[in-house]
Design a protein around this motif. Structure first.
Motif, PDB file in Angstrom:
ATOM      1  N   ASP A  14      45.329  32.442  27.870  1.00 50.32           N
ATOM      2  CA  ASP A  14      44.732  31.276  28.027  1.00 50.32           C
ATOM      3  C   ASP A  14      44.406  30.365  26.584  1.00 50.32           C
ATOM      4  O   ASP A  14      44.548  29.101  26.421  1.00 50.32           O
ATOM      5  CB  ASP A  14      43.451  31.257  28.792  1.00 50.32           C
ATOM      6  N   GLU A  15      43.951  31.385  25.855  1.00 53.31           N
ATOM      7  CA  GLU A  15      43.470  30.660  24.452  1.00 53.31           C
ATOM      8  C   GLU A  15      44.511  29.944  23.718  1.00 53.31           C
ATOM      9  O   GLU A  15      44.451  29.434  22.719  1.00 53.31           O
ATOM     10  CB  GLU A  15      42.761  31.680  23.765  1.00 53.31           C
ATOM     11  N   GLU A  16      45.892  30.303  24.021  1.00 53.26           N
ATOM     12  CA  GLU A  16      46.961  29.901  23.297  1.00 53.26           C
ATOM     13  C   GLU A  16      47.635  28.694  23.795  1.00 53.26           C
ATOM     14  O   GLU A  16      48.532  27.939  23.371  1.00 53.26           O
ATOM     15  CB  GLU A  16      48.087  30.912  23.210  1.00 53.26           C
ATOM     16  N   VAL A  17      46.955  28.194  25.018  1.00 57.43           N
ATOM     17  CA  VAL A  17      47.408  27.181  25.478  1.00 57.43           C
ATOM     18  C   VAL A  17      46.666  25.912  25.537  1.00 57.43           C
ATOM     19  O   VAL A  17      45.587  25.901  25.418  1.00 57.43           O
ATOM     20  CB  VAL A  17      47.324  27.267  27.365  1.00 57.43           C
ATOM     21  N   GLU A  18      47.554  24.697  24.918  1.00 55.51           N
ATOM     22  CA  GLU A  18      46.910  23.482  24.673  1.00 55.51           C
ATOM     23  C   GLU A  18      46.580  22.629  25.910  1.00 55.51           C
ATOM     24  O   GLU A  18      45.809  22.012  26.239  1.00 55.51           O
ATOM     25  CB  GLU A  18      47.621  22.771  23.568  1.00 55.51           C
ATOM     26  N   SER A  19      47.922  22.412  26.672  1.00 57.80           N
ATOM     27  CA  SER A  19      47.751  21.602  27.842  1.00 57.80           C
ATOM     28  C   SER A  19      49.096  21.930  28.553  1.00 57.80           C
ATOM     29  O   SER A  19      49.903  22.832  28.366  1.00 57.80           O
ATOM     30  CB  SER A  19      47.840  20.320  27.557  1.00 57.80           C
ATOM     31  N   THR A  20      49.010  21.378  29.683  1.00 60.27           N
ATOM     32  CA  THR A  20      50.303  21.505  30.724  1.00 60.27           C
ATOM     33  C   THR A  20      51.108  19.979  30.596  1.00 60.27           C
ATOM     34  O   THR A  20      50.456  18.912  30.213  1.00 60.27           O
ATOM     35  CB  THR A  20      49.800  21.544  32.109  1.00 60.27           C
ATOM     36  N   GLY A  21      52.324  20.243  31.076  1.00 60.51           N
ATOM     37  CA  GLY A  21      53.108  18.966  31.167  1.00 60.51           C
ATOM     38  C   GLY A  21      52.663  18.016  32.442  1.00 60.51           C
ATOM     39  O   GLY A  21      51.838  18.443  33.091  1.00 60.51           O
ATOM     40  N   PRO A  22      53.224  16.628  32.314  1.00 62.36           N
ATOM     41  CA  PRO A  22      52.770  15.825  33.136  1.00 62.36           C
ATOM     42  C   PRO A  22      53.152  16.107  34.780  1.00 62.36           C
ATOM     43  O   PRO A  22      54.159  16.752  35.238  1.00 62.36           O
ATOM     44  CB  PRO A  22      53.421  14.608  32.839  1.00 62.36           C
ATOM     45  N   ILE A  23      52.426  15.430  35.439  1.00 67.21           N
ATOM     46  CA  ILE A  23      52.782  15.369  37.048  1.00 67.21           C
ATOM     47  C   ILE A  23      52.944  13.983  37.493  1.00 67.21           C
ATOM     48  O   ILE A  23      52.628  13.147  36.793  1.00 67.21           O
ATOM     49  CB  ILE A  23      51.841  16.298  38.083  1.00 67.21           C
ATOM     50  N   ASP A  24      53.567  13.749  38.855  1.00 69.77           N
ATOM     51  CA  ASP A  24      53.354  12.588  39.441  1.00 69.77           C
ATOM     52  C   ASP A  24      52.879  12.635  40.554  1.00 69.77           C
ATOM     53  O   ASP A  24      53.641  12.980  41.826  1.00 69.77           O
ATOM     54  CB  ASP A  24      54.999  12.400  39.612  1.00 69.77           C
ATOM     55  N   PRO A  25      51.644  12.381  40.960  1.00 70.10           N
ATOM     56  CA  PRO A  25      50.926  12.550  42.217  1.00 70.10           C
ATOM     57  C   PRO A  25      51.143  11.303  43.068  1.00 70.10           C
ATOM     58  O   PRO A  25      50.424  11.561  44.195  1.00 70.10           O
ATOM     59  CB  PRO A  25      49.311  12.675  41.554  1.00 70.10           C
ATOM     60  N   GLU A  26      51.689  10.390  42.844  1.00 73.31           N
ATOM     61  CA  GLU A  26      51.928   9.349  43.611  1.00 73.31           C
ATOM     62  C   GLU A  26      52.901   9.526  44.702  1.00 73.31           C
ATOM     63  O   GLU A  26      53.822  10.075  44.727  1.00 73.31           O
ATOM     64  CB  GLU A  26      52.464   8.258  42.904  1.00 73.31           C
ATOM     65  N   ILE A  27      52.560   9.185  45.980  1.00 76.85           N
ATOM     66  CA  ILE A  27      53.255   9.035  47.160  1.00 76.85           C
ATOM     67  C   ILE A  27      53.807   7.798  47.657  1.00 76.85           C
ATOM     68  O   ILE A  27      52.956   6.943  47.791  1.00 76.85           O
ATOM     69  CB  ILE A  27      52.585   9.948  48.275  1.00 76.85           C
ATOM     70  N   GLY A  28      54.997   7.556  47.501  1.00 79.03           N
ATOM     71  CA  GLY A  28      55.607   6.394  47.996  1.00 79.03           C
ATOM     72  C   GLY A  28      55.682   6.348  49.459  1.00 79.03           C
ATOM     73  O   GLY A  28      56.395   7.343  50.076  1.00 79.03           O
ATOM     74  N   ILE A  29      55.088   5.130  50.096  1.00 83.56           N
ATOM     75  CA  ILE A  29      55.402   5.209  51.628  1.00 83.56           C
ATOM     76  C   ILE A  29      55.793   4.033  52.178  1.00 83.56           C
ATOM     77  O   ILE A  29      55.545   2.894  51.683  1.00 83.56           O
ATOM     78  CB  ILE A  29      53.765   5.313  52.170  1.00 83.56           C
ATOM     79  N   LEU A  30      56.824   4.154  53.119  1.00 82.76           N
ATOM     80  CA  LEU A  30      57.516   2.923  53.780  1.00 82.76           C
ATOM     81  C   LEU A  30      57.008   3.289  55.179  1.00 82.76           C
ATOM     82  O   LEU A  30      57.413   4.320  55.704  1.00 82.76           O
ATOM     83  CB  LEU A  30      59.085   2.774  53.721  1.00 82.76           C
ATOM     84  N   ARG A  31      55.997   2.237  55.960  1.00 80.82           N
ATOM     85  CA  ARG A  31      56.091   2.813  57.380  1.00 80.82           C
ATOM     86  C   ARG A  31      56.598   1.546  58.333  1.00 80.82           C
ATOM     87  O   ARG A  31      56.567   0.471  57.803  1.00 80.82           O
ATOM     88  CB  ARG A  31      54.565   2.606  57.647  1.00 80.82           C
TER      89      ARG A  31
END
Length: 249
Positions: free
Chosen positions: A162-179
């Motif tokens: 853990d002490e060697e890790v600076e960060s993680t890559g990005p995620i895309d948390p958006e859910i696109g919705i068509l109802r």
């Protein structure tokens, strides 16, 4: 206007249908079924088709062959008079999907019949769009280390301290919705888009539609009888479920 008449310009009509595409091999353990789902939309001028499939990919790395897409589009264009470029097919990318139907022609025919059935059950509808947010069960499997290097988390690979890790890559948390609702307000269909690899699987293994299948069932149960949910995989890249490396599941 009757729901079975042709659309007039300015109105929108839709039809949905699904077909089971799970393997019939008795030697393969099936946890839950895989589906091809079709949504057909017509505004009186243009018809388009959205097909979602519980599969790893459309051609390439999957047991769906490379000629599946052109064969299906050609048949839809010839038999249903819908131009091939108006047909979108999306694979959920579920890794523990197991083999689908063994016969290539059967796979094309069953998916085509899903579209044809959707066209035979068109209703006048109204649509709305929205967005959701979900970041609780996803992560980027690429770790950015303090020394400038990167490390990709894999099932078989150990992780750096853990002490060697600076960060993680990005995620895309958006859910696109068509109802899509009927004119009386009764839910007709929901198309939702999310970016994350479905490769958690199920305890003891087995064919599964993974989290997209679970999400579709939950949405359909809440919308009520007759409504269908279609999942479209986003740009998943290195986005993975947080617990996919948990060997104690």
């Amino acid at each position: 206007m009757s729901e079975r008449q042709s659309s007039s310009v300015g109105s929108l009509r839709a039809g949905v249908a699904k077909s089971d595409i799970t393997t019939s091999d008795p030697n393969v353990r099936v946890n839950d079924s895989l589906f091809a789902k079709a949504l057909v939309l017509n505004d009186g001028t243009t018809t388009l088709v959205i097909i979602s499939m519980d599969a790893v990919a459309i051609g390439g790395i999957c047991d769906i062959k490379d000629n599946f897409l052109p064969k299906l589009r050609a048949r839809i264009e010839n038999d249903l008079n819908i131009t091939g470029r108006n047909v979108l097919i999306n694979a959920s990318h579920t890794h523990p999907h197991g083999p689908l139907l063994c016969d290539d022609d059967e796979q094309v025919s069953r998916t085509f019949d899903t579209v044809r059935c959707a066209m035979q059950n068109m209703a006048t509808v109204k649509v709305g769009v929205g967005v959701g947010h979900e970041d609780r069960f996803i992560m980027n499997r690429t770790l950015r280390l303090k020394d400038g290097q990167q490390w990709t988390i894999r099932h078989a690979n150990p992780c750096p301290p853990d002490e060697e890790v600076e960060s993680t890559g990005p995620i895309d948390p958006e859910i696109g919705i068509l109802r899509i609702d009927r004119l009386n307000g009764r839910p007709f269909a929901v198309v939702f888009n999310f970016a994350c690899h479905p490769y958690i699987g199920v305890p003891r293994g087995g064919v599964t539609a993974d989290y997209p299948g679970v999400a579709c069932r939950v949405i359909e149960d809440n919308l009520g009888p007759g409504a269908m949910a279609l999942f479209l995989q986003g740009a998943a890249g290195d986005i993975a479920p947080i617990l996919y490396k948990d060997v104690n599941r």
